[in-house]
Design a protein around this motif. Structure first.
Motif, short mmCIF file in Angstrom:
data_model
loop_
_atom_site.label_atom_id
_atom_site.label_comp_id
_atom_site.label_asym_id
_atom_site.label_seq_id
_atom_site.Cartn_x
_atom_site.Cartn_y
_atom_site.Cartn_z
N LEU A 59 0.84 -1.19 0.00
CA LEU A 59 0.00 0.00 0.00
C LEU A 59 0.88 1.25 0.00
O LEU A 59 1.98 1.23 0.57
CB LEU A 59 -0.91 0.01 1.23
CG LEU A 59 -2.00 -1.05 1.27
CD1 LEU A 59 -2.72 -1.02 2.60
CD2 LEU A 59 -2.98 -0.84 0.13
N THR A 103 -6.01 -2.39 6.71
CA THR A 103 -5.74 -2.40 5.27
C THR A 103 -6.93 -1.86 4.49
O THR A 103 -6.76 -1.06 3.56
CB THR A 103 -5.39 -3.83 4.81
OG1 THR A 103 -4.25 -4.27 5.55
CG2 THR A 103 -5.10 -3.88 3.34
N HIS A 104 -8.13 -2.26 4.86
CA HIS A 104 -9.35 -1.77 4.19
C HIS A 104 -9.42 -0.24 4.25
O HIS A 104 -9.66 0.42 3.23
CB HIS A 104 -10.59 -2.39 4.85
CG HIS A 104 -11.86 -1.75 4.42
ND1 HIS A 104 -12.46 -2.01 3.22
CD2 HIS A 104 -12.64 -0.83 5.04
CE1 HIS A 104 -13.56 -1.28 3.10
NE2 HIS A 104 -13.70 -0.57 4.20
N ARG A 107 -6.63 1.47 2.18
CA ARG A 107 -6.96 1.43 0.74
C ARG A 107 -8.01 2.48 0.39
O ARG A 107 -7.92 3.16 -0.63
CB ARG A 107 -7.47 0.04 0.35
CG ARG A 107 -6.39 -0.94 0.13
CD ARG A 107 -6.89 -2.19 -0.58
NE ARG A 107 -5.78 -3.09 -0.76
CZ ARG A 107 -5.66 -4.26 -0.15
NH1 ARG A 107 -6.62 -4.70 0.64
NH2 ARG A 107 -4.61 -5.01 -0.37
N ALA A 110 -6.40 5.84 0.26
CA ALA A 110 -5.58 5.98 -0.94
C ALA A 110 -6.45 6.27 -2.16
O ALA A 110 -6.10 7.11 -2.99
CB ALA A 110 -4.74 4.72 -1.16
N ARG A 111 -7.61 5.58 -2.25
CA ARG A 111 -8.52 5.84 -3.37
C ARG A 111 -9.05 7.27 -3.33
O ARG A 111 -9.11 7.96 -4.34
CB ARG A 111 -9.69 4.85 -3.35
CG ARG A 111 -9.35 3.48 -3.89
CD ARG A 111 -10.59 2.63 -4.11
NE ARG A 111 -11.37 2.43 -2.90
CZ ARG A 111 -11.22 1.43 -2.04
NH1 ARG A 111 -10.29 0.52 -2.25
NH2 ARG A 111 -12.01 1.32 -0.99
#
Length: 119
Positions: A59, A103-104, A107, A110-111
């Motif tokens: 990531l 992690t979810h 992510r 980041a999106r």
């Protein structure tokens, strides 16, 4: 302290991204999850169960410290202005952040940042 035995450390840069992920997870500092801020490197270290940190590998802004790595920990409950506990570990076995949830949310952040950069 040696990583990979009782926990892995997920290093997140910048600190603000890691804090945003914890806020989204509703993991406040009073809940006892061990979270360490390194202001010299602008990294937040989130401790996860041993052998599970790899879930966050790859990531953006994330580095995983597992077996074979060491992490310098501040002495005491607070630390120093350079490195301090955002959420100090409990005396007994501290609860560790679930890496799949972390992690979810990383992510998702980041999106959102990628969308903002292309808009």
């Amino acid at each position: 302290m040696a990583c990979g035995r009782t926990w892995d450390a997920v290093a997140i840069s910048p600190i603000s991204r890691g804090l945003d992920a914890l806020v989204a997870m509703r993991v406040g500092p009073r809940r006892g999850y061990p979270v360490l801020a390194d202001h010299l490197r602008d990294q937040l270290y989130v401790l996860v169960p041993p052998g599970t940190g790899g879930a966050a590998a790859g990531l953006p802004g994330v580095r995983v410290l597992g077996d074979g790595f060491q992490l310098l920990m501040p002495a005491g409950q607070h630390g120093s202005p350079v490195a301090h506990w955002v959420s100090p570990p409990r005396e007994s076995a501290p609860p560790l952040i679930r890496p799949d949830r972390l992690t979810h949310h990383l992510r998702a952040l980041a999106r959102e940042q990628q969308k903002a950069a292309t808009s």
